[in-house]
Design a protein around this motif. Structure first.
Motif, PDB file in Angstrom:
ATOM      1  N   MET A 170       0.855  -1.184   0.000  1.00  0.00           N
ATOM      2  CA  MET A 170       0.000   0.000   0.000  1.00  0.00           C
ATOM      3  C   MET A 170       0.895   1.240   0.000  1.00  0.00           C
ATOM      4  N   ILE A 171       0.616   2.176  -0.886  1.00  0.00           N
ATOM      5  CA  ILE A 171       1.377   3.425  -0.961  1.00  0.00           C
ATOM      6  C   ILE A 171       0.424   4.587  -0.718  1.00  0.00           C
ATOM      7  N   LEU A 172       0.783   5.462   0.190  1.00  0.00           N
ATOM      8  CA  LEU A 172      -0.015   6.644   0.517  1.00  0.00           C
ATOM      9  C   LEU A 172       0.806   7.905   0.277  1.00  0.00           C
ATOM     10  N   THR A 173       0.175   8.908  -0.287  1.00  0.00           N
ATOM     11  CA  THR A 173       0.775  10.238  -0.399  1.00  0.00           C
ATOM     12  C   THR A 173      -0.226  11.255   0.114  1.00  0.00           C
ATOM     13  N   PHE A 174       0.195  12.099   1.035  1.00  0.00           N
ATOM     14  CA  PHE A 174      -0.712  13.111   1.570  1.00  0.00           C
ATOM     15  C   PHE A 174       0.088  14.332   2.000  1.00  0.00           C
ATOM     16  N   LEU A 175      -0.615  15.434   2.156  1.00  0.00           N
ATOM     17  CA  LEU A 175       0.024  16.662   2.612  1.00  0.00           C
ATOM     18  C   LEU A 175       0.560  16.472   4.025  1.00  0.00           C
ATOM     19  N   GLY A 176       1.778  16.914   4.228  1.00  0.00           N
ATOM     20  CA  GLY A 176       2.379  16.800   5.546  1.00  0.00           C
ATOM     21  C   GLY A 176       3.350  17.942   5.781  1.00  0.00           C
ATOM     22  N   ARG A 177       4.376  17.649   6.545  1.00  0.00           N
ATOM     23  CA  ARG A 177       5.412  18.637   6.811  1.00  0.00           C
ATOM     24  C   ARG A 177       6.720  17.905   7.038  1.00  0.00           C
ATOM     25  N   ARG A 178       7.811  18.548   6.745  1.00  0.00           N
ATOM     26  CA  ARG A 178       9.131  17.972   6.993  1.00  0.00           C
ATOM     27  C   ARG A 178       9.515  18.159   8.467  1.00  0.00           C
ATOM     28  N   SER A 237       8.008  11.427  11.037  1.00  0.00           N
ATOM     29  CA  SER A 237       8.157  10.695  12.299  1.00  0.00           C
ATOM     30  C   SER A 237       6.805  10.347  12.908  1.00  0.00           C
ATOM     31  N   GLU A 238       5.810  11.209  12.747  1.00  0.00           N
ATOM     32  CA  GLU A 238       4.473  10.924  13.257  1.00  0.00           C
ATOM     33  C   GLU A 238       3.813   9.803  12.464  1.00  0.00           C
ATOM     34  N   VAL A 239       3.998   9.819  11.146  1.00  0.00           N
ATOM     35  CA  VAL A 239       3.461   8.741  10.314  1.00  0.00           C
ATOM     36  C   VAL A 239       4.096   7.410  10.712  1.00  0.00           C
ATOM     37  N   LYS A 240       5.416   7.398  10.829  1.00  0.00           N
ATOM     38  CA  LYS A 240       6.136   6.174  11.201  1.00  0.00           C
ATOM     39  C   LYS A 240       5.659   5.654  12.549  1.00  0.00           C
ATOM     40  N   SER A 241       5.495   6.542  13.504  1.00  0.00           N
ATOM     41  CA  SER A 241       5.079   6.143  14.839  1.00  0.00           C
ATOM     42  C   SER A 241       3.718   5.456  14.821  1.00  0.00           C
ATOM     43  N   GLU A 242       2.767   6.018  14.081  1.00  0.00           N
ATOM     44  CA  GLU A 242       1.424   5.443  14.047  1.00  0.00           C
ATOM     45  C   GLU A 242       1.383   4.118  13.298  1.00  0.00           C
ATOM     46  N   VAL A 243       2.153   3.999  12.219  1.00  0.00           N
ATOM     47  CA  VAL A 243       2.204   2.737  11.483  1.00  0.00           C
ATOM     48  C   VAL A 243       2.766   1.636  12.382  1.00  0.00           C
ATOM     49  N   MET A 244       3.830   1.935  13.091  1.00  0.00           N
ATOM     50  CA  MET A 244       4.450   0.940  13.972  1.00  0.00           C
ATOM     51  C   MET A 244       3.524   0.596  15.144  1.00  0.00           C
ATOM     52  N   LYS A 245       2.842   1.582  15.662  1.00  0.00           N
ATOM     53  CA  LYS A 245       1.967   1.349  16.802  1.00  0.00           C
ATOM     54  C   LYS A 245       0.764   0.483  16.423  1.00  0.00           C
ATOM     55  N   GLU A 246       0.168   0.762  15.240  1.00  0.00           N
ATOM     56  CA  GLU A 246      -1.001  -0.011  14.812  1.00  0.00           C
ATOM     57  C   GLU A 246      -0.607  -1.442  14.459  1.00  0.00           C
ATOM     58  N   SER A 260      -0.182  -3.357  11.641  1.00  0.00           N
ATOM     59  CA  SER A 260      -0.633  -4.182  10.517  1.00  0.00           C
ATOM     60  C   SER A 260       0.287  -4.092   9.305  1.00  0.00           C
ATOM     61  N   PHE A 261       1.133  -3.075   9.242  1.00  0.00           N
ATOM     62  CA  PHE A 261       2.006  -2.852   8.093  1.00  0.00           C
ATOM     63  C   PHE A 261       3.431  -2.583   8.566  1.00  0.00           C
ATOM     64  N   SER A 262       4.385  -2.928   7.706  1.00  0.00           N
ATOM     65  CA  SER A 262       5.775  -2.526   7.913  1.00  0.00           C
ATOM     66  C   SER A 262       6.132  -1.509   6.845  1.00  0.00           C
ATOM     67  N   ILE A 263       6.937  -0.534   7.199  1.00  0.00           N
ATOM     68  CA  ILE A 263       7.294   0.542   6.273  1.00  0.00           C
ATOM     69  C   ILE A 263       8.497   0.116   5.423  1.00  0.00           C
ATOM     70  N   ASP A 264       8.324   0.208   4.116  1.00  0.00           N
ATOM     71  CA  ASP A 264       9.415  -0.073   3.192  1.00  0.00           C
ATOM     72  C   ASP A 264      10.182   1.197   2.842  1.00  0.00           C
ATOM     73  N   ARG A 265       9.452   2.286   2.709  1.00  0.00           N
ATOM     74  CA  ARG A 265      10.085   3.555   2.336  1.00  0.00           C
ATOM     75  C   ARG A 265       9.200   4.708   2.795  1.00  0.00           C
ATOM     76  N   LEU A 266       9.849   5.758   3.255  1.00  0.00           N
ATOM     77  CA  LEU A 266       9.142   6.950   3.732  1.00  0.00           C
ATOM     78  C   LEU A 266       9.878   8.172   3.198  1.00  0.00           C
ATOM     79  N   ASP A 267       9.217   8.921   2.316  1.00  0.00           N
ATOM     80  CA  ASP A 267       9.869  10.046   1.645  1.00  0.00           C
ATOM     81  C   ASP A 267       9.087  11.336   1.842  1.00  0.00           C
ATOM     82  N   VAL A 268       9.790  12.442   1.661  1.00  0.00           N
ATOM     83  CA  VAL A 268       9.188  13.774   1.686  1.00  0.00           C
ATOM     84  C   VAL A 268       9.548  14.481   0.388  1.00  0.00           C
TER      85      VAL A 268
END
Length: 205
Positions: free
Chosen positions: A56-64, A111-120, A122-130
């Protein structure tokens, strides 16, 4: 993504319509806690649809930045608030109406996205970009056309919310003022949206 709800506890966000540099601490906390609930529920629901090993790939507005009041995410809404506060000053709309209005959106950091994915879980992160996108990718020279295009872009998002809260009568005036403010700002500053993109793999149940 699932609909983000306006968080409870933002009644004292005076003069703002989103998280801003002048917002009290409880406003940032309320927005973040609402994001945590909504994003966790989103991941849980998607986990029921994605097979083990599926991507699953998600792209959304965020901040660095880790700063929730960063201009990377808040500035575009601060300028709309400026237009609305002009109308308050001129007696067109009431101050308390602006104070009660808050945008139902959250722009998370990586970091907030990573934290929530790890906490929930169901998924492991392969790549996280800005990545960066100009407010107006077709015309970033600060011309009047730039302000026009960005105002129209934001209008497509904000008009239904503004109409529901303030009524239809103020819309043209509000976005005319917003366009003028955007044109002035874009002639002086480099303005960017920040996208957060995350690629994830469904883990074993």
């Amino acid at each position: 993504m699932t609909k983000f709800h306006v968080p409870e506890g933002v009644v004292n966000n005076k003069g703002n319509i989103y998280m801003a540099s002048t917002s009290p601490l409880n406003v940032f906390e309320a927005y973040y806690e609402q994001f945590q609930r909504d994003f966790s529920l989103f991941l849980k629901c998607r986990a029921e649809e994605v097979v083990e090993g599926g991507c699953m790939i998600l792209t959304f507005l965020g901040r660095r930045s880790d700063d929730p009041s960063s201009k990377e995410c808040c500035y575009i809404w601060e300028l709309l608030a400026m237009a609305l506060n002009e109308m308050v000053f001129e007696g067109i709309i009431k101050e308390e109406e602006v104070n009660r209005f808050n945008i139902p959106q959250y722009t998370p950091s990586p970091s907030e996205v990573k934290s929530e994915v790890m906490k929930e879980g169901s998924f492991s992160i392969d790549r996280l970009d800005v990545s960066e996108v100009h407010w107006n990718p077709f015309n970033d020279d600060g011309s009047d056309d730039g302000g026009y295009h960005v105002a129209n872009l934001m209008r497509s998002v904000a008009e239904p919310l503004l109409t529901t809260h303030f009524g239809e009568a103020i819309i043209e005036d509000a976005f005319c003022r917003y366009r003028r403010i955007l044109t002035r700002i874009m002639s002086k500053e480099t303005t960017m949206f920040i996208n957060v993109t995350v690629s994830m793999t469904r883990t074993a149940s």
